[in-house]
Design an enzyme around this catalytic site. Structure first.
Site, mmCIF file in Angstrom:
data_model
loop_
_atom_site.group_PDB
_atom_site.id
_atom_site.type_symbol
_atom_site.label_atom_id
_atom_site.label_comp_id
_atom_site.label_asym_id
_atom_site.label_seq_id
_atom_site.Cartn_x
_atom_site.Cartn_y
_atom_site.Cartn_z
ATOM 1 N N ASP A 274 0.809 -1.217 0.000
ATOM 2 C CA ASP A 274 0.000 0.000 0.000
ATOM 3 C C ASP A 274 0.841 1.265 0.000
ATOM 4 O O ASP A 274 0.584 2.199 -0.762
ATOM 5 C CB ASP A 274 -0.909 0.022 1.232
ATOM 6 C CG ASP A 274 -2.036 -0.990 1.165
ATOM 7 O OD1 ASP A 274 -1.933 -1.926 0.361
ATOM 8 O OD2 ASP A 274 -3.004 -0.843 1.911
ATOM 9 N N CYS B 281 2.947 -8.939 2.643
ATOM 10 C CA CYS B 281 2.157 -7.718 2.762
ATOM 11 C C CYS B 281 0.678 -7.967 2.439
ATOM 12 O O CYS B 281 0.280 -9.052 2.009
ATOM 13 C CB CYS B 281 2.747 -6.631 1.867
ATOM 14 S SG CYS B 281 2.177 -4.965 2.268
ATOM 15 N N ASP B 282 -0.107 -6.912 2.609
ATOM 16 C CA ASP B 282 -1.567 -7.000 2.695
ATOM 17 C C ASP B 282 -2.239 -7.883 1.643
ATOM 18 O O ASP B 282 -3.097 -8.698 1.964
ATOM 19 C CB ASP B 282 -2.170 -5.598 2.553
ATOM 20 C CG ASP B 282 -1.751 -4.662 3.654
ATOM 21 O OD1 ASP B 282 -0.825 -4.998 4.400
ATOM 22 O OD2 ASP B 282 -2.343 -3.572 3.752
ATOM 23 N N LYS B 283 -1.894 -7.699 0.379
ATOM 24 C CA LYS B 283 -2.648 -8.336 -0.694
ATOM 25 C C LYS B 283 -2.112 -9.720 -1.063
ATOM 26 O O LYS B 283 -2.753 -10.432 -1.829
ATOM 27 C CB LYS B 283 -2.645 -7.440 -1.940
ATOM 28 C CG LYS B 283 -3.088 -6.001 -1.689
ATOM 29 C CD LYS B 283 -4.417 -5.913 -0.968
ATOM 30 C CE LYS B 283 -4.796 -4.477 -0.650
ATOM 31 N NZ LYS B 283 -3.996 -3.852 0.389
ATOM 32 N N CYS C 23 3.947 -4.554 8.152
ATOM 33 C CA CYS C 23 3.675 -3.554 9.183
ATOM 34 C C CYS C 23 3.325 -4.228 10.506
ATOM 35 O O CYS C 23 2.567 -5.199 10.551
ATOM 36 C CB CYS C 23 2.510 -2.664 8.778
ATOM 37 S SG CYS C 23 2.819 -1.675 7.309
ATOM 38 N N SER D 136 -6.628 2.055 4.578
ATOM 39 C CA SER D 136 -5.425 1.243 4.772
ATOM 40 C C SER D 136 -5.608 0.148 5.794
ATOM 41 O O SER D 136 -4.732 -0.679 5.983
ATOM 42 C CB SER D 136 -4.272 2.144 5.223
ATOM 43 O OG SER D 136 -4.538 2.662 6.511
#
Length: 565
Positions: free
Chosen positions: A83, A124-126, A197, A473
């Site tokens: 992001d 990470c997120d995705k 994160c 986010s």
């Protein structure tokens, strides 16, 4: 499953067997290896971000684990979306669009090469939802391995600092509530090692959700990047995936409707990222699972209370959460609300795993009779402005008003909204409407977090509500912030018809978000809408993503229904 039943083992009378043999011998494989299970190690390594910078070594270890267990591991690569880096271009549309690109990447290789299973390195997120979507689509045995969260630093005064805090405080810069030097000092200390994160943002939420779905080694997530616990899971991955291949434990057998309900309740219990709603919904659709994920989040809000308050939701650190037992402790605390017969990729069910995993009193994870908050923090709204749904994220210790009513101030771009906020053009008591940020409008679904943080930085949080079809986010938002309005604000959807001055009412407790304009007036506005004509000139991945979204969901109308393409 015997070797002869492996889909990767081609007949030795086939020309493809000989051509594969020719290429693979150059890689060091021998004829005996061609009869072994062939496992993809899915790696989204990239030097663009610390989220992915450590994955190459992990991929090598995973391949070695597969070899030691009697299989053949092939590292394959995908796009690596993050992001904070990739939201800079095209209004952040590539962020969500890249989730689907990961799924396509994996499908092309795993099905094209007829590989037998996958070990997916989640970062990470995705990456996690993209990997789970591909697992459901290909339905080959899959193990998700969380590759860990980054270490963060402290300020000279001892205050903890991470990238999410930098992101939030950057919204204060325009109003002079923080200086550039102070922000840079925070930035210098915010990340001290590789990984995703820290805190209960989207990455750690989805790692937890993957475990609750039964798709990881239990007790694995979240985990510190580079820790002994992370490496132990990697070293175990080869034996686990080969056993799953042998026993036919495929994703669609593991990710049942019961598994999705379990995952939804776990996400609610940790006050996880609102992005988990759309990600779990996408995975369930790929599975063909008979479950309405959005409705499950709505229902879970009535029965699940936050059991932990991990930053940015509260004072606990992710390290505190892990020390208290992590995902397994949360699931054990929720045991009477879960389907304990949901299967696991490692074999068995939650009945075999959860006993004795309850969190210790006094730690970062509470219990159902000692929750950390009094209300669920992921709230699904519906109403005349959002006939599909919209999402609000509350903090664990919520004390702000949960209702808002005011006139709309409409913006069709985040820069335009940011300029108006900085110039004092957004009035207290109004509802800032930001539209055109959905999957089709951006295209790809744009990021609206900077607008929410700018309102906070201007001292307007709680005094101005934000309503948007864009995404956030995953951080806690301040004030009344309503995101991911569906249907999105294109065509004749209600959000597309809002004009300056229209009254909008939000009631989070009642679960409603309404446009207080007579239906006859909205119908007249809809009749005057001229459909856009791009002449078929859309190009690139985001145009493909948007077209695919419209093919699947149709075009929204004023009453929230959709016209099939």
């Amino acid at each position: 499953m015997t070797e002869s039943q492996l889909r990767s083992v081609l007949p030795r009378t086939s020309p493809r067997w000989y051509t594969r043999r020719t290429q693979w011998r150059q890689l060091g494989l021998r004829d005996a290896d061609l009869d072994k299970p062939k496992i993809a190690v899915v790696n989204s390594s990239s030097k663009l971000s610390p989220c992915f910078s450590h994955l190459d070594d992990i991929a090598d270890r995973a391949v070695a684990s597969i070899t030691a267990a009697g299989g053949v591991g092939f590292e394959i690569r995908t796009v690596a979306p993050t992001d904070f880096i990739m939201s800079a271009g095209r209004e952040g549309g590539f962020v969500l669009g890249s989730r689907d690109l990961i799924a396509h990447d994996i499908e092309a290789v795993v099905d094209g090469a007829l590989l037998d299973g996958m070990v997916c390195l989640a970062s990470c997120d995705k990456t996690t939802p993209g990997q789970l979507m591909a697992a459901a689509r290909t339905d080959v045995p899959t193990l998700i391995v969380s590759c860990g969260f980054q270490s963060c630093g402290v300020m000279p005064d001892g205050a903890a600092v991470d990238i999410e805090e930098v992101f939030l405080r950057a919204g204060h810069l325009a109003r002079g509530r923080i200086s550039a030097d102070e922000l840079c000092a925070m930035s210098d200390r915010a990340i001290t090692g590789p990984g995703v994160c820290t805190g209960m943002g989207t990455a750690n939420t989805m790692h937890l959700a993957a475990e609750a779905l039964g798709m990881t080694v239990p007790g694995h997530a979240p985990v510190a990047a580079g820790s002994a616990s992370m490496h132990a899971a990697v070293e175990r991955s080869g034996a686990v995936i080969l056993d799953a291949v042998a026993q036919g434990r495929t994703p669609r057998r593991v990710m049942t409707p019961a598994a999705f309900r379990n995952a939804v309740r776990a996400v609610q219990a940790v006050s996880g990222s609102i992005n988990a709603v759309k990600h779990l919904d996408a995975v369930a659709r790929e599975c063909g699972a008979d479950v309405d994920v959005v409705e499950e989040f709505r229902r879970s809000a009535d029965i699940v209370r936050p059991l932990t308050a991990v930053r940015p939701n509260g004072p606990s650190s992710i390290e505190d959460f892990v020390a208290a037992g992590g995902t397994l402790a949360v699931l054990a605390a929720l045991e009477d609300l879960l389907d304990r017969d949901a299967p696991l990729v490692v074999g068995g069910t939650w009945r075999d795993v959860l006993p004795g995993r309850e969190p210790d009193p006094g730690g970062a994870i509470g219990s159902r009779d000692r929750p950390r908050g009094t209300r669920a923090t992921i709230r699904l709204l519906r109403g005349s402005l959002a006939p599909g749904h919209a999402i609000v994220k509350l903090s664990v210790t919520e004390d702000r008003p949960l209702t808002f009513r005011g006139p709309a101030q409409v913006f069709t771009s985040a820069p335009e909204a940011l300029e108006a906020i900085a110039a004092g053009g957004v009035e207290a008591g109004s509802v800032l409407v930001l539209r055109g940020y959905g999957p089709v409008g951006t295209p790809g679904m744009g990021m609206a977090s900077n607008v929410a943080f700018a309102l906070d930085g201007a001292g307007l949080a709680g005094r101005v509500a934000l309503v948007t079809d864009g995404q956030f986010s995953g951080l806690v938002n301040t004030g009344i912030v309503v995101g991911e309005v569906t249907p999105e604000g294109v065509g004749t959807a209600p959000l597309a018809l809002v004009t300056d001055g229209d009254e909008i009412a939000v009631d989070v407790e009642a679960g409603t978000v309404d446009l207080l304009v007579p239906q006859a007036e909205l119908a007249a506005r809809a009749a005057a809408v001229v459909p856009p004509d791009d002449g078929g000139t859309g190009r690139g991945w985001l145009a493909t993503f948007a077209a695919g979204y419209q093919r699947r969901y149709g075009t929204p109308t004023v009453d929230g229904s959709r016209v099939a393409p």
